[in-house]
Scaffold this motif. Structure first.
Motif: not given
Length: 61
Positions: A51-52, A54-59
């Motif tokens: 999840f982390g 994925a969040l870094v990738w999206l950001a």
């Protein structure tokens, strides 16, 4: 390198908020975690990592 410091700083902010705002609830959460099997804790950790990432990738997009 600045991304690393940003990520570590944000993690510390969120952890500090949990300790400051929900100390009683945190004790319940830790007690629940202590009753989990090692395999279950490992899966929870791997899901948190995914999840982390994925969040870094999206950001970063």
């Amino acid at each position: 390198m600045s991304w690393l410091f940003l990520g570590m700083g944000l993690a510390l902010v969120f952890e500090g908020l949990i300790f400051a705002l929900l100390p009683g609830r945190l004790e319940n959460i830790l007690a629940t975690i202590a009753t989990m099997s090692r395999d279950r804790r490992r899966v929870v950790g791997l899901v948190a990592i995914a999840f982390g990432v994925a969040l870094v990738w999206l950001a970063n997009r």
